[in-house]
Design a protein around this motif. Structure first.
Motif, PDB file in Angstrom:
ATOM      1  N   THR A 109     -12.015  -5.616   4.078  1.00  0.00           N
ATOM      2  CA  THR A 109     -12.470  -4.585   5.051  1.00  0.00           C
ATOM      3  C   THR A 109     -12.418  -5.310   6.615  1.00  0.00           C
ATOM      4  N   SER A 316     -16.879   3.566  10.942  1.00  0.00           N
ATOM      5  CA  SER A 316     -15.335   3.057  10.300  1.00  0.00           C
ATOM      6  C   SER A 316     -15.155   4.158   9.303  1.00  0.00           C
ATOM      7  N   TYR A 317     -13.762   4.156   8.929  1.00  0.00           N
ATOM      8  CA  TYR A 317     -13.210   5.387   8.323  1.00  0.00           C
ATOM      9  C   TYR A 317     -12.150   4.985   7.445  1.00  0.00           C
ATOM     10  N   GLY A 320      -7.720   5.632   1.194  1.00  0.00           N
ATOM     11  CA  GLY A 320      -6.918   4.728   0.045  1.00  0.00           C
ATOM     12  C   GLY A 320      -5.658   5.205  -0.242  1.00  0.00           C
TER      13      GLY A 320
END
Ligand code: P5A
Length: 440
Positions: A109, A316-317, A320
């Protein structure tokens, strides 16, 4: 694209290693290939779908005001030591040393890296709000990678990061992504329900997972059934309207919805019994607000209107894409194969030449292929010498929404057949009528 010149390695047999239908169909349709445990190549057919998914994600991120950049997959351990997550992240992080013996890692990330970019150049509240995103590979050394690209070790993520002066500002940024996610999943032909979720290693105390209901889902979820019919924010949504977006957030969080980690049995039991939905789900997106968790230790601050320095509030966003493709298949298939929603179909139309080499069939197919391609359609032309039965099976398997079938008998009358993959409905029409239908 002529199938004879394409690369689409179809498997006739059901692969034994695939436990769920999406994994089976992705392997059979030649969309992916496992390279090592939890690490996949995306073959051309799969890549086309993945690109279409990413285009929709990108369009909705841009609409909501997020700005695209590209950060590397390899990161220096130093950044993670600053935030304190280097040791905390544990075995899921793939740690590497370069030739100078410097500790590096393959990013699971990017909170630290984007905070570093931010602190190096943003100094004033006048440059806020800011939301930066990229669509990039990640690596997490999952204990149990499974179900193909649904839970893999290397996977793609759209990760966006917002920066605001205040908590209120950050809430508006959160709501922007919340609404953008509802629109994104809807355009992908999915009904995703936002559910209160655990924040895990990302941190913070406000977070929603976006969950697709599916029997093969890994999460156990609980929600009010009315979410299934709620309206999606329109394309005209004003992302600058604080009240407008708050109203969307309030509506979509007004009823009970939680993942098992956040489940409150008593609150769920207060929902009338007939309205309770307890199901399995696939997490396709996850958004977080974590305030100053990274900005404080990493010194990301801006000068406020009061002349003082303030640590920025962040969120945060994540979405997938490499999980979304199988999730779409889980939601849309039948016993013959995949049924793509038009928005992400690898091709718009497949033209099936039932008797390649027959002059009339060849001419008809070439004519249709050229006309539709010229009109901007993405057409797959099955010009191979395979038997008609094999061609039909392949077309059904790969799930292209429309099949145009040219067989010698119909072609002799100037006609072809159009089959809708989803309903199976077949219609005979003239060649001109078929072309006009898809060119119009
Ligand atoms: C949010 C953006 C984060 O990492 N940091 C940046 C936050 N969130 S998350 O929930 O951990 O992941 C976001 C989305 O990535 C997908 N995903 C996966 N897809 C395939 N295989 C995996 N192993 C995997 N892990 C996470 C999910 O869609 C998740 O919602």
């Amino acid at each position: 694209m002529r199938l004879s010149r394409f690369f689409m390695p179809i498997l006739k047999e059901n692969p034994k290693e695939a436990e769920i239908v999406s994994h089976r169909l992705m392997l059979r349709a030649g969309m992916i290939r496992q390279q090592s445990q939890g690490i996949y190549s995306w073959l051309p057919l799969g890549k086309k779908v993945l690109d279409k998914v990413n285009t929709i994600i990108r369009e909705e991120q841009n609409r909501a005001g997020a700005i695209e950049l590209s950060m590397p997959t390899l990161q220096s351990a130093e950044l993670w030591q600053e935030s304190g997550r280097y040791d905390a992240y544990g075995k899921e992080m793939l740690r590497i040393k370069d030739r100078q013996d410097r500790p590096m890692l393959y990013g699971p990330t990017n909170e630290e890296m984007v905070t570093d970019i931010f602190r190096s150049s943003v100094k004033s509240y006048k440059d806020l709000p800011l939301n930066l995103y990229h669509i990039q590979l990640k690596f997490r050394d999952e204990i149990r990678p499974r179900f193909g690209t649904m839970r893999s070790r290397e996977f793609m993520m759209k990760d966006a990061y917002s920066f605001d002066l205040t908590r209120e500002g950050a809430e508006h940024s959160y709501n922007k992504m919340f609404a953008a996610y509802l629109r994104t999943f809807d355009r992908l032909g999915l009904r995703a329900i936002p559910m209160r979720a655990d924040t895990g290693p990302i941190g913070g105390n406000l977070s929603h997972e976006f969950i697709i209901l599916a029997d093969t889902g890994e999460s156990e979820v609980f929600c009010h059934k009315d979410f299934v019919g709620f309206d999606i924010p329109g394309a005209n949504t004003d992302f600058d309207s604080v009240e407008g977006l708050k109203a969307i957030f309030d509506k979509w969080t007004s009823l009970y919805a939680a993942t098992s980690e956040m489940h409150d049995e008593a609150a769920f039991n207060a929902v009338p019994e007939g309205d309770r939905l307890s199901a399995r789900g696939i997490e396709v997106g996850h958004i977080f607000y974590f305030g100053t968790k990274y900005s404080e230790p990493m010194g990301a601050k801006v000068q406020g209107p009061d002349g003082k320095e303030h640590f920025v509030h962040m969120g945060s966003y994540g979405i997938g894409p490499t999980r979304l493709v199988p999730a779409i298949i889980e939601a849309s298939h039948d016993e013959n194969g995949i049924i793509w929603p038009a928005s992400v179909a690898p091709f718009d139309v497949v033209v099936i030449n039932m008797k390649a080499g027959d002059e009339a069939c060849d001419d008809t197919c070439e004519l249709i292929y050229a006309a539709l391609t010229k009109a901007g359609k993405d057409v797959l032309y099955d010009d191979t010498g395979d038997r008609a039965g094999t061609k039909f099976a392949t077309a059904d398997l790969i799930g292209v929404p429309v099949q145009i079938i040219a067989g010698p008998r119909a072609v002799a009358n100037g006609e072809i057949e159009v089959k809708d993959r989803k309903t199976g409905a077949r219609e005979t029409m003239t060649i001109e009528a078929a072309i006009n239908r898809f060119v119009a």
